[in-house]
Every structure is written in structure tokens, then in C-alpha cells.
Design an enzyme around this catalytic site. Structure first.
Site, short mmCIF file in Angstrom:
data_model
loop_
_atom_site.label_atom_id
_atom_site.label_comp_id
_atom_site.label_asym_id
_atom_site.label_seq_id
_atom_site.Cartn_x
_atom_site.Cartn_y
_atom_site.Cartn_z
N SER A 95 47.24 110.55 72.54
CA SER A 95 46.72 109.80 71.41
C SER A 95 45.36 110.36 71.00
O SER A 95 44.42 110.36 71.80
CB SER A 95 46.57 108.32 71.77
OG SER A 95 45.80 107.66 70.78
N HIS A 149 50.15 111.94 68.94
CA HIS A 149 50.26 110.52 68.56
C HIS A 149 49.03 110.11 67.75
O HIS A 149 47.89 110.30 68.19
CB HIS A 149 50.38 109.68 69.83
CG HIS A 149 50.72 108.24 69.59
ND1 HIS A 149 52.01 107.81 69.37
CD2 HIS A 149 49.95 107.12 69.54
CE1 HIS A 149 52.02 106.50 69.20
NE2 HIS A 149 50.77 106.06 69.29
N ASP A 198 47.21 106.90 66.02
CA ASP A 198 47.15 105.44 65.97
C ASP A 198 46.47 104.98 64.69
O ASP A 198 45.25 105.15 64.53
CB ASP A 198 46.37 104.91 67.19
CG ASP A 198 47.17 105.03 68.48
OD1 ASP A 198 48.30 104.52 68.52
OD2 ASP A 198 46.65 105.62 69.44
N MET A 206 45.25 101.92 62.53
CA MET A 206 44.90 100.51 62.67
C MET A 206 44.13 100.04 61.44
O MET A 206 43.32 100.80 60.89
CB MET A 206 44.05 100.30 63.92
CG MET A 206 44.66 100.86 65.19
SD MET A 206 43.60 100.53 66.62
CE MET A 206 44.41 101.54 67.87
N HIS A 263 51.81 105.93 64.47
CA HIS A 263 52.03 104.54 64.88
C HIS A 263 51.25 103.63 63.93
O HIS A 263 50.01 103.59 63.98
CB HIS A 263 51.56 104.39 66.32
CG HIS A 263 51.74 103.02 66.89
ND1 HIS A 263 51.27 102.68 68.14
CD2 HIS A 263 52.33 101.89 66.39
CE1 HIS A 263 51.57 101.42 68.38
NE2 HIS A 263 52.20 100.92 67.34
N MET A 301 49.91 100.40 63.04
CA MET A 301 49.51 99.06 63.46
C MET A 301 48.81 98.40 62.27
O MET A 301 47.61 98.11 62.30
CB MET A 301 48.60 99.13 64.68
CG MET A 301 49.34 99.54 65.94
SD MET A 301 48.24 99.90 67.33
CE MET A 301 48.01 101.66 67.08
N MET A 323 54.81 98.42 73.71
CA MET A 323 53.37 98.33 73.94
C MET A 323 53.12 97.74 75.32
O MET A 323 53.53 96.61 75.61
CB MET A 323 52.72 97.44 72.87
CG MET A 323 52.79 97.98 71.45
SD MET A 323 51.99 99.59 71.25
CE MET A 323 50.32 99.23 71.78
N ASP A 375 53.36 102.93 75.19
CA ASP A 375 52.02 103.10 74.62
C ASP A 375 51.08 102.09 75.27
O ASP A 375 51.19 100.89 75.04
CB ASP A 375 52.07 102.88 73.11
CG ASP A 375 50.77 103.25 72.42
OD1 ASP A 375 49.76 103.49 73.12
OD2 ASP A 375 50.74 103.30 71.18
#
Length: 227
Positions: free
Chosen positions: A12, A37, A39, A41, A70, A72, A141, A177
Site C-alpha cells: 500500500s 495498492h 488507498d 479515502m 481501493h 473507501m 478488511m 487489507d
């Protein structure tokens, strides 16, 4: 992206040096990572704020493996095309990120990406029976989403076992994750996972000027799984 269940490590970049993303990505790939990866957010669905499509587009040219994004964020649907155009290979949305997750998964595949479905620690597997033929990846998760460096939640191991049984011979990856280390990796791989997201566990001790620890850290995870 051809499908196989061999172990994949997806560092990540949330744990990378933000001022050197391009070099950091090239370093982890040179040291043997399988996927990268990202992330995303939004400060709303999760309590943190990170990256958007422009960052994904900027780092895409540095990624030779797989760009695993990913999301989120909530809502997800208005941003799917932008992340797809930025070069994502996989787009993962959370089951709770909107009222119509089936439509969201359709839209992700319609945008030309592999479709991922993320399950929070408090989310059961009961609601995904009718989604299994819509997904290419299920992300379990093993921490509450929003921050790196959290402690692994052991109750999720049983969830992975249930998912693996539900998936059967479908070509669906199970991704983990959160809190992945040489100690926790064997537990989830034995339960049926094949993709491990690791942030601090990969990047600790290294830098773009000293990337060898990245390789050492990933080899330690692989060795623990091989056991």
C-alpha cells in the site's frame, strides 16, 4: 490480467514517501511486489483523506504490474469513470458505500476494470451470495478502514474461510487489507486468501535510496506463508 491463485503481495503506497511516489513504486516493483495498492479515502466514508484520480493518473506510468485501487469513498458511482480513465486495473468498492452495490459493480466492469467488493470487519458474508458472479476480488478488511498501522482483527479469519467455501471454483481473488505481517499472513493464506495488502510491513526500514529492506520485508512475508 490472467487469473491465478498464487500468493500476491500488494504494498500500500499509503505507507510510502508521498514526495517520491514514482520512485517508491519503481522500487517496490524492482524488489518483487506483485500489485500496487492505492488507498483512496474521502474523509467521509472513512476518517482520513488521501488520493484522487489525478494522483492515480500521475503514478500509472510508473506501474508495470497491477494498479489495485481501493475506493473507501461514498458515493462511489460518480467517480468510477475517472478512476478507470486514470488507469486502475482493479476498482474495489465497499458493500456499504451506496444503496445499490450491484449497480456499482456493473459500472466498474462497464468501465473496463476488474470489480472488487470490500467487506468491513463488522460486515457479514450473508449479503454477497447474489454478487459473487459480479466480482473479480473480495477484499476482507482485517482492520477498520481509514488508517494504516492498525492491529489485525483475528475474527476475520473465519470470514475468509466462509468466503473461500462460497467462492468455490469461481475466479475470484480474496484480498486481505490490514495488519498483514509475517505473523498474520500465514493465518489468512491458510484460510483461503491469495492477495495480501501490506503497508508498513513492506515499507518499514527502507527508502528510495535504500530499497533493499522492501525486498527483505516481502520475502519475510512469503517465507512465513511457505512456512
Amino acid at each position: 490480467m490472467s487469473f491465478d491463485r498464487s500468493l500476491k503481495i500488494a504494498p500500500s503506497i499509503l505507507s510510502a514517501d508521498f514526495a517520491n511516489f514514482g520512485q517508491e513504486i519503481e522500487a517496490i516493483e524492482a524488489q518483487g511486489c506483485d500489485w500496487v495498492h492505492v488507498d483512496v479515502m474521502d474523509g467521509h466514508f472513512v476518517p482520513n483523506l488521501t488520493f484522487g484520480p489525478p494522483l492515480c493518473k500521475a503514478i500509472r506510468k510508473h506501474i508495470d504490474t497491477v494498479m489495485d485501487v481501493h475506493l473507501m469513498i461514498a458515493p462511489v458511482d460518480p467517480y468510477i469513470d475517472a478512476f478507470a480513465e486514470a488507469g486502475a486495473d482493479i476498482l474495489t468498492a465497499h458493500l456499504e458505500s451506496g444503496p445499490h452495490i450491484h449497480r456499482t459493480l456493473q459500472a466498474i466492469r462497464g468501465a473496463g476494470c476488474k470489480a472488487g467488493l470490500a467487506l468491513n470487519p463488522g460486515t457479514g458474508v450473508e449479503d454477497i451470495d447474489y454478487l459473487l458472479d459480479m466480482v473479480d476480488l473480495i477484499c476482507v478488511m482485517t482492520v477498520n478502514p481509514g488508517f494504516g498501522g492498525q492491529k489485525f482483527i483475528h475474527s476475520q479469519i473465519d470470514k475468509v474461510k466462509k468466503l473461500r467455501a462460497m467462492i468455490g471454483d469461481r475466479p475470484i481473488h480474496i484480498e486481505i487489507d490490514g495488519g498483514v505481517t509475517p505473523q498474520t499472513a500465514p493465518l489468512v493464506v491458510d484460510a483461503g486468501a491469495d492477495v495480501l495488502v501490506a503497508g508498513s510491513a513492506v515499507f518499514k526500514g527502507g527508502s528510495v535510496d535504500n530499497p533493499a529492506p522492501y525486498g527483505d520485508n516481502m520475502r519475510a512475508i512469503r517465507a512465513a506463508v511457505a512456512g
